[in-house]
Design a protein around this motif. Structure first.
Motif, short mmCIF file in Angstrom:
data_model
loop_
_atom_site.label_atom_id
_atom_site.label_comp_id
_atom_site.label_asym_id
_atom_site.label_seq_id
_atom_site.Cartn_x
_atom_site.Cartn_y
_atom_site.Cartn_z
N UNK A 154 0.83 -1.20 0.00
CA UNK A 154 0.00 0.00 0.00
C UNK A 154 0.87 1.26 0.00
N UNK A 155 1.91 1.27 0.84
CA UNK A 155 2.76 2.46 0.92
C UNK A 155 3.61 2.62 -0.34
N UNK A 156 4.03 1.50 -0.92
CA UNK A 156 4.82 1.56 -2.15
C UNK A 156 4.01 2.18 -3.29
N UNK A 157 2.71 1.84 -3.30
CA UNK A 157 1.84 2.34 -4.36
C UNK A 157 1.70 3.86 -4.31
N UNK A 158 1.93 4.43 -3.14
CA UNK A 158 1.74 5.87 -2.98
C UNK A 158 2.94 6.67 -3.44
N UNK A 159 4.06 5.99 -3.71
CA UNK A 159 5.28 6.69 -4.08
C UNK A 159 5.29 6.96 -5.59
N UNK A 160 5.23 8.24 -5.93
CA UNK A 160 5.17 8.64 -7.34
C UNK A 160 6.36 8.08 -8.14
N UNK A 161 7.55 8.13 -7.54
CA UNK A 161 8.76 7.72 -8.28
C UNK A 161 8.85 6.20 -8.45
N UNK A 162 7.93 5.46 -7.87
CA UNK A 162 7.92 4.00 -8.06
C UNK A 162 6.83 3.58 -9.05
N UNK A 163 6.34 4.55 -9.80
CA UNK A 163 5.25 4.28 -10.74
C UNK A 163 5.57 3.13 -11.69
N UNK A 164 6.83 3.02 -12.08
CA UNK A 164 7.22 2.00 -13.06
C UNK A 164 7.88 0.78 -12.43
N UNK A 165 7.85 0.68 -11.11
CA UNK A 165 8.43 -0.46 -10.42
C UNK A 165 7.70 -1.74 -10.83
N UNK B 221 7.03 -4.51 -9.49
CA UNK B 221 6.05 -5.06 -8.55
C UNK B 221 4.67 -4.43 -8.73
N UNK B 222 4.67 -3.16 -9.13
CA UNK B 222 3.41 -2.42 -9.18
C UNK B 222 2.78 -2.42 -10.56
N UNK B 223 3.47 -3.05 -11.50
CA UNK B 223 2.92 -3.12 -12.85
C UNK B 223 1.67 -4.00 -12.85
N UNK B 224 0.74 -3.63 -13.69
CA UNK B 224 -0.51 -4.36 -13.78
C UNK B 224 -0.26 -5.84 -14.07
N UNK B 225 -0.88 -6.67 -13.28
CA UNK B 225 -0.84 -8.10 -13.55
C UNK B 225 0.49 -8.78 -13.30
N UNK B 226 1.39 -8.09 -12.59
CA UNK B 226 2.69 -8.70 -12.32
C UNK B 226 2.54 -9.96 -11.46
N UNK B 227 3.07 -11.06 -11.98
CA UNK B 227 2.98 -12.32 -11.24
C UNK B 227 4.32 -12.99 -11.08
N UNK B 228 5.35 -12.37 -11.59
CA UNK B 228 6.69 -12.98 -11.49
C UNK B 228 7.13 -13.02 -10.03
N UNK B 229 7.67 -14.17 -9.61
CA UNK B 229 8.05 -14.33 -8.21
C UNK B 229 9.48 -13.88 -7.95
N UNK B 230 10.24 -13.68 -9.03
CA UNK B 230 11.63 -13.22 -8.92
C UNK B 230 11.88 -12.24 -10.05
N UNK B 231 12.32 -11.04 -9.71
CA UNK B 231 12.65 -10.10 -10.79
C UNK B 231 13.67 -9.08 -10.29
N UNK B 232 14.41 -8.46 -11.23
CA UNK B 232 15.44 -7.50 -10.82
C UNK B 232 14.86 -6.15 -10.42
N UNK B 233 15.57 -5.51 -9.52
CA UNK B 233 15.20 -4.19 -9.00
C UNK B 233 16.40 -3.29 -9.31
N UNK B 234 16.17 -2.05 -9.71
CA UNK B 234 17.34 -1.21 -9.96
C UNK B 234 17.75 -0.41 -8.72
N UNK B 235 18.95 0.15 -8.78
CA UNK B 235 19.54 0.86 -7.63
C UNK B 235 18.62 1.96 -7.11
N UNK B 236 18.07 2.72 -8.04
CA UNK B 236 17.21 3.84 -7.68
C UNK B 236 16.00 3.34 -6.90
N UNK B 237 15.39 2.27 -7.42
CA UNK B 237 14.21 1.72 -6.75
C UNK B 237 14.57 1.23 -5.35
N UNK B 238 15.73 0.55 -5.23
CA UNK B 238 16.15 0.07 -3.92
C UNK B 238 16.29 1.22 -2.93
#
Length: 150
Positions: A112-123, A125-142
Motif C-alpha cells: 500500500x505504501x509503495x503504491x503511494x510513491x510517485x517515483x515507483x510508478x514503473x516499479x 512489482x506495481x505493474x498491472x498483472x505482475x505475477x513474477x516471483x523473482x525479478x530485478x530491481x534497480x539501484x534507484x528503486x532500492x
DNA sequence: GCCAACGTTGGC
DNA sequence: GCCAACGTTGGC
C-alpha cells in the motif's frame, strides 16, 4: 544485481529465514524467474524479501544470495509439492540458489505504501498483472524503498 | 472467496 | 504455430 523474491509468509517468512540464517530457494517453477536465477544471480546480490498472499503484503526485510545456482532437486522427488515429471537428473530443468538472512525491518514496507510513491510508478512489482516471483530491481528503486524503512 | 491477469497445455 | 481451455497468482 538487486532482486525481489516473493514468498508466502505462511510457507516461509522473514522470521523463518532469520531463525534458519540461510535457506535454499527451491520451488521456482516459472521459466522467466528460473532464467533470472540461472543466468543473472551472483553471490552477494541483495534480495528484497517480499511477503505475498497475506494480510499485509509488502517488503519484510533483506537477504542476500549466498550460492551459485544449482539444480532444484525437489523437482525430481515425486513426493515433493514441487515435483515436475519432466525433470530428470540429466536435465533437472529447475534451479535454486541459497539465500542468507540480512535484516528484518522493524515494520513491513507495505504494498500500500509503495503504491503511494510517485517515483515507483514503473516499479515491476506495481505493474498491472505482475505475477513474477523473482525479478530485478534497480539501484534507484532500492534506495527509494529503503527510505521508507522505519 | 472472487476474479483479473497471466502462463501453460494440448489439439489441430 | 495458433489459440481455446485450463490452472495459477495474488490483491482485495
Amino acid at each position: 544485481m538487486i532482486w525481489l523474491f516473493k514468498t508466502e509468509p505462511d510457507t516461509f517468512s522473514i522470521d523463518d529465514l532469520q531463525k534458519k540464517k540461510t535457506e535454499a530457494w527451491n520451488g521456482v517453477r516459472n521459466y522467466q524467474a528460473r532464467n533470472f536465477l540461472r543466468d543473472n544471480t551472483k553471490i552477494g546480490d541483495t534480495v528484497l524479501f517480499y511477503h505475498s498472499s497475506c494480510k499485509i503484503p509488502g517488503v519484510a526485510g533483506l537477504a542476500k544470495i549466498s550460492s551459485s545456482p544449482y539444480p532444484d532437486t525437489t523437482a525430481l522427488d515425486p513426493k515433493s509439492e514441487y515435483y515436475d515429471p519432466k525433470a530428470t537428473l540429466e536435465n533437472p530443468i529447475w534451479v535454486m540458489v541459497d539465500v542468507d538472512f540480512v535484516e528484518k525491518f522493524n515494520e513491513i514496507i507495505t504494498l500500500e505504501s509503495l503504491k503511494k510513491v510517485e517515483s515507483l510508478k514503473d516499479f515491476t512489482l506495481l505493474k498491472r498483472g505482475n505475477r513474477l516471483s523473482i525479478f530485478p530491481v534497480n539501484e534507484t528503486e532500492l534506495k527509494i524503498i529503503l527510505k521508507l524503512k522505519r
